[in-house]
Design a protein around this motif. Structure first.
Motif, PDB file in Angstrom:
ATOM      1  N   LEU A 113       1.030  -1.105   0.084  1.00  0.00           N
ATOM      2  CA  LEU A 113       0.067   0.005   0.114  1.00  0.00           C
ATOM      3  C   LEU A 113       0.844   1.371  -0.080  1.00  0.00           C
ATOM      4  CD1 LEU A 113      -2.782  -1.186   2.543  1.00  0.00           C
ATOM      5  CD2 LEU A 113      -2.972  -0.750  -0.180  1.00  0.00           C
ATOM      6  N   GLN A 114       1.943   1.049   0.869  1.00  0.00           N
ATOM      7  CA  GLN A 114       2.701   2.510   0.979  1.00  0.00           C
ATOM      8  C   GLN A 114       3.975   2.753  -0.218  1.00  0.00           C
ATOM      9  OE1 GLN A 114       2.397   3.508   4.481  1.00  0.00           O
ATOM     10  NE2 GLN A 114       4.140   5.291   4.751  1.00  0.00           N
ATOM     11  N   TYR A 115       4.308   1.417  -0.617  1.00  0.00           N
ATOM     12  CA  TYR A 115       5.249   1.642  -1.714  1.00  0.00           C
ATOM     13  C   TYR A 115       5.093   1.112  -3.018  1.00  0.00           C
ATOM     14  CZ  TYR A 115       7.496   3.028   2.811  1.00  0.00           C
ATOM     15  OH  TYR A 115       7.887   3.473   4.040  1.00  0.00           O
ATOM     16  N   GLY A 116       4.063   0.469  -3.163  1.00  0.00           N
ATOM     17  CA  GLY A 116       3.803  -0.097  -4.382  1.00  0.00           C
ATOM     18  C   GLY A 116       4.484  -1.455  -4.842  1.00  0.00           C
ATOM     19  N   TYR A 117       5.366  -1.993  -4.035  1.00  0.00           N
ATOM     20  CA  TYR A 117       6.124  -3.253  -4.253  1.00  0.00           C
ATOM     21  C   TYR A 117       5.140  -4.534  -3.592  1.00  0.00           C
ATOM     22  CZ  TYR A 117      10.373  -0.846  -5.624  1.00  0.00           C
ATOM     23  OH  TYR A 117      11.593  -0.171  -5.925  1.00  0.00           O
ATOM     24  N   ASP A 118       4.739  -5.412  -4.642  1.00  0.00           N
ATOM     25  CA  ASP A 118       4.050  -6.563  -4.060  1.00  0.00           C
ATOM     26  C   ASP A 118       4.918  -8.024  -4.034  1.00  0.00           C
ATOM     27  OD1 ASP A 118       2.041  -8.269  -3.837  1.00  0.00           O
ATOM     28  OD2 ASP A 118       0.820  -7.881  -5.389  1.00  0.00           O
ATOM     29  N   ARG A 138       8.050   1.261  11.786  1.00  0.00           N
ATOM     30  CA  ARG A 138       9.198   2.220  11.103  1.00  0.00           C
ATOM     31  C   ARG A 138       8.537   2.174   9.547  1.00  0.00           C
ATOM     32  NH1 ARG A 138      14.216   2.412  13.349  1.00  0.00           N
ATOM     33  NH2 ARG A 138      14.821   3.318  11.501  1.00  0.00           N
ATOM     34  N   LEU A 139       8.071   1.052   9.031  1.00  0.00           N
ATOM     35  CA  LEU A 139       7.923   0.920   7.461  1.00  0.00           C
ATOM     36  C   LEU A 139       6.722   1.985   7.310  1.00  0.00           C
ATOM     37  CD1 LEU A 139       7.613  -2.672   6.438  1.00  0.00           C
ATOM     38  CD2 LEU A 139       9.253  -0.923   5.682  1.00  0.00           C
ATOM     39  N   VAL A 140       5.794   2.069   8.105  1.00  0.00           N
ATOM     40  CA  VAL A 140       4.820   3.164   8.002  1.00  0.00           C
ATOM     41  C   VAL A 140       5.489   4.527   8.062  1.00  0.00           C
ATOM     42  CG1 VAL A 140       2.557   4.065   8.603  1.00  0.00           C
ATOM     43  CG2 VAL A 140       3.017   1.705   8.898  1.00  0.00           C
ATOM     44  N   ASN A 141       6.311   4.821   8.697  1.00  0.00           N
ATOM     45  CA  ASN A 141       6.705   6.183   9.022  1.00  0.00           C
ATOM     46  C   ASN A 141       8.153   6.500   8.506  1.00  0.00           C
ATOM     47  OD1 ASN A 141       4.492   7.088  10.760  1.00  0.00           O
ATOM     48  ND2 ASN A 141       5.155   5.297  11.753  1.00  0.00           N
ATOM     49  N   ASP A 142       8.653   5.612   7.874  1.00  0.00           N
ATOM     50  CA  ASP A 142       9.993   6.007   7.290  1.00  0.00           C
ATOM     51  C   ASP A 142      10.468   5.444   6.043  1.00  0.00           C
ATOM     52  OD1 ASP A 142      12.974   6.220   7.134  1.00  0.00           O
ATOM     53  OD2 ASP A 142      13.286   5.335   9.343  1.00  0.00           O
ATOM     54  N   LEU A 192      13.862   3.742   5.531  1.00  0.00           N
ATOM     55  CA  LEU A 192      14.005   2.305   5.956  1.00  0.00           C
ATOM     56  C   LEU A 192      13.508   1.522   4.896  1.00  0.00           C
ATOM     57  CD1 LEU A 192      14.366   0.614   8.859  1.00  0.00           C
ATOM     58  CD2 LEU A 192      12.089   0.016   8.341  1.00  0.00           C
ATOM     59  N   PHE A 193      12.686   1.730   4.215  1.00  0.00           N
ATOM     60  CA  PHE A 193      12.088   0.926   3.157  1.00  0.00           C
ATOM     61  C   PHE A 193      13.146   0.598   2.344  1.00  0.00           C
ATOM     62  CE2 PHE A 193      10.199   0.336  -1.002  1.00  0.00           C
ATOM     63  CZ  PHE A 193       9.675  -0.882  -0.629  1.00  0.00           C
ATOM     64  N   SER A 194      13.940   1.672   1.837  1.00  0.00           N
ATOM     65  CA  SER A 194      14.977   1.816   0.760  1.00  0.00           C
ATOM     66  C   SER A 194      15.940   0.627   0.942  1.00  0.00           C
ATOM     67  CB  SER A 194      15.637   2.820   0.331  1.00  0.00           C
ATOM     68  OG  SER A 194      14.589   4.175   0.292  1.00  0.00           O
ATOM     69  N   VAL A 198      15.988  -7.489   1.130  1.00  0.00           N
ATOM     70  CA  VAL A 198      15.078  -8.513   0.971  1.00  0.00           C
ATOM     71  C   VAL A 198      15.345  -9.110  -0.689  1.00  0.00           C
ATOM     72  CG1 VAL A 198      12.707  -8.907   0.447  1.00  0.00           C
ATOM     73  CG2 VAL A 198      13.260  -7.697   2.609  1.00  0.00           C
ATOM     74  N   THR A 199      15.709  -8.278  -1.530  1.00  0.00           N
ATOM     75  CA  THR A 199      16.086  -8.578  -2.935  1.00  0.00           C
ATOM     76  C   THR A 199      17.256  -9.608  -2.759  1.00  0.00           C
ATOM     77  OG1 THR A 199      16.958  -6.817  -3.405  1.00  0.00           O
ATOM     78  CG2 THR A 199      14.634  -7.157  -3.899  1.00  0.00           C
ATOM     79  N   VAL A 200      17.665 -10.502  -3.629  1.00  0.00           N
ATOM     80  CA  VAL A 200      18.633 -11.485  -3.550  1.00  0.00           C
ATOM     81  C   VAL A 200      19.757 -10.847  -4.629  1.00  0.00           C
ATOM     82  CG1 VAL A 200      19.922 -13.574  -3.865  1.00  0.00           C
ATOM     83  CG2 VAL A 200      17.929 -13.230  -2.486  1.00  0.00           C
TER      84      VAL A 200
END
Lengths: 186, 273
Positions: free
Chosen positions: B19-24, B55-59, B62-64, B70-72
């Motif tokens: 929802l926040q970043y568009g990555y599924d 933190r994911l919701v607010n930062d 952190l997502f970057s 998470v990606t290999v």
């Protein structure tokens, strides 16, 4: 009979090949639980490890998404981590080395512990690093049985020794006694 | 790292990211991604799943960083030399029939396998009329790949792989070494376009004679594998080739009947009509 375990998973590194062969040759034909083996191997050299390990049993290197089947013996392929998913299919993973290893025993043991829980038998053999120790502890924490080859009889003691030091509840056994557990006598 | 992420928490995390970043990541194989999330939490010293979610919701930063984790991003030049040998012997001679060749590397990571492909094409005399589209989910990977700079340490292994793949040239001709890095020659790189494409959410963008997508499917569940395979089918020209990782299989896919096997062990397939 061997109804106690739904899966047997075995890890080994330096000095484990001969004992592993011995264990595989002792697998009774009536054993239904799948056996999942992780050995540290060279990464980019073609090898016939499956055939080397046993002449009695066909050993399969699973492909991604293959279901974990009863009566089958699996060997983690070179250069991939091998994991089991909740729906009991294999998943391969080509991510960073873990404990300098790919396949890593910890990766397999830990995913097996999560899926099979108390119905897991984990066996850690000779080896020169600590890969597998944390995974074996996870098997035990999940209620499964964790066994190591007696370090005194192992060609390289670091691997079983690390598991003994890392958590309580690890059983230290001779190869003869590990065979007995597999056969279901103890 | 003995903690686990419950299924409910996992779905929460996946939803926030979507929802926040568009990555599924819904269709990702869970054993691996859960493990990587735990590793990320350890690295960022996040002590609970709750903290991660908060933190994911607010930062955004952190997502970057999460995407990097998470990606290999593990890859090699000429990984599985036997596969590249098959490409040389069985696929490139067929591609030579096209006046213009278009190749898609999906999930190209930091570019090592794309550069390997460019070398094969160069040696087959085809690079001049080829365009390679190399895509990845992770922007940091694409930045590194576009720069064409690789650590020198790995070149010894890569040279071995190259020779095993049937390469006859002096491998060091393909790069310039300086200090601890090498720069892949520009004449190889100028035929490659690196850009972001998400196999889960993005669509067909061109038509190709060859699609290489190696060691990407292993991170997807069967449902997602099926839908990405459909995307590849739609992106291939009639009789176009699809190459997968050597432990990936089409055996469990809905679309397997629409492809024929070119090389069973090296996982090279071809679109039927």
């Amino acid at each position: 009979m061997n109804n106690k375990f739904d899966v047997i998973t075995i890890g080994g590194s330096a000095g484990s090949l001969l004992v592993l062969t011995e264990l595989l040759d002792a697998l009774p034909d009536r054993l239904t639980a799948p056996v999942i083996i992780v050995l540290h191997r060279l990464r980019n050299v073609q090898s016939e490890m499956g055939r080397l390990l046993s002449t009695r049993r066909r050993i399969v290197e699973p492909e991604d998404k293959e279901p974990v089947r009863e009566h089958c013996v699996y060997l983690a392929p070179q250069n991939y981590h091998l994991m089991v998913e909740a729906d009991r299919t294999f998943m391969l993973d080509y991510s960073e080395l873990v404990n300098y290893s790919r396949p890593s025993i910890d990766m397999t043991f830990s995913s097996v512990a999560e899926v099979y829980g108390a119905r897991t038998l984990g066996i850690l053999l000779s080896g020169a690093n600590k890969d597998g120790a944390a995974g074996l502890c996870q098997i035990i924490t999940a209620g499964g049985r964790g066994v190591v080859q007696d370090p005194q009889t192992a060609a390289f003691e670091a691997m079983p020794q690390s598991a003994i030091e890392m958590c309580g509840g690890v059983q230290v056994l001779s190869i003869e006694n590990i065979k007995k557990i597999i056969v279901g006598e103890t | 790292m003995n903690e686990v992420i419950s299924n409910a928490d996992f779905l929460d995390i996946i939803n926030i990211i979507k929802l926040q970043y568009g990555y599924d990541f819904t269709g990702y194989a869970q054993a691996s991604i859960k493990r990587r999330l735990l590793r990320f939490m350890g690295h960022m010293q996040l002590n609970s799943v709750f903290e991660l979610k908060y933190r994911l919701v607010n930062d955004q930063d952190l997502f970057s960083r999460l995407i990097q984790y998470v990606t290999v991003n593990v890859t090699e030049m000429f990984r599985d030399p036997g596969f590249y040998k098959s490409l040389r012997e069985q696929v490139l001679p067929k591609l030579a029939a096209y006046p213009n060749i278009k190749i898609w590397h999906a999930g190209c990571s930091t570019g090592e396998e794309v550069f390997s492909m460019a070398i094969l094409l160069q040696e087959a005399g085809l690079l001049g009329r080829t365009k390679i589209y190399a895509t990845d989910l992770n922007p940091a990977n694409l930045e590194r790949a576009s720069a064409g700079i690789l650590p020198l340490d790995n070149m010894k292994d890569f040279t071995q792989n190259y020779i095993q793949s049937g390469g006859l040239a002096d491998f060091s001709n393909y790069y310039t070494a300086r200090y601890d890095n090498v720069l892949i020659k520009k004449e190889l790189r100028q035929h490659i376009a690196f850009f972001q494409h998400n196999l889960v959410t993005d669509k067909v963008f061109n038509e190709f004679q060859l699609i290489c997508c190696r060691n990407v499917f292993i991170y997807f569940n069967r449902e997602l594998q099926n839908s990405v395979l459909q995307l590849f089918f739609d992106s291939l020209s009639s009789r176009g080739y699809l190459a997968m990782g050597i432990k990936e299989t089409m055996r469990f896919a809905d679309l397997q009947g629409k492809f024929e096997v070119v090389h069973a062990h090296n996982k090279i397939y071809r679109r039927k009509e």
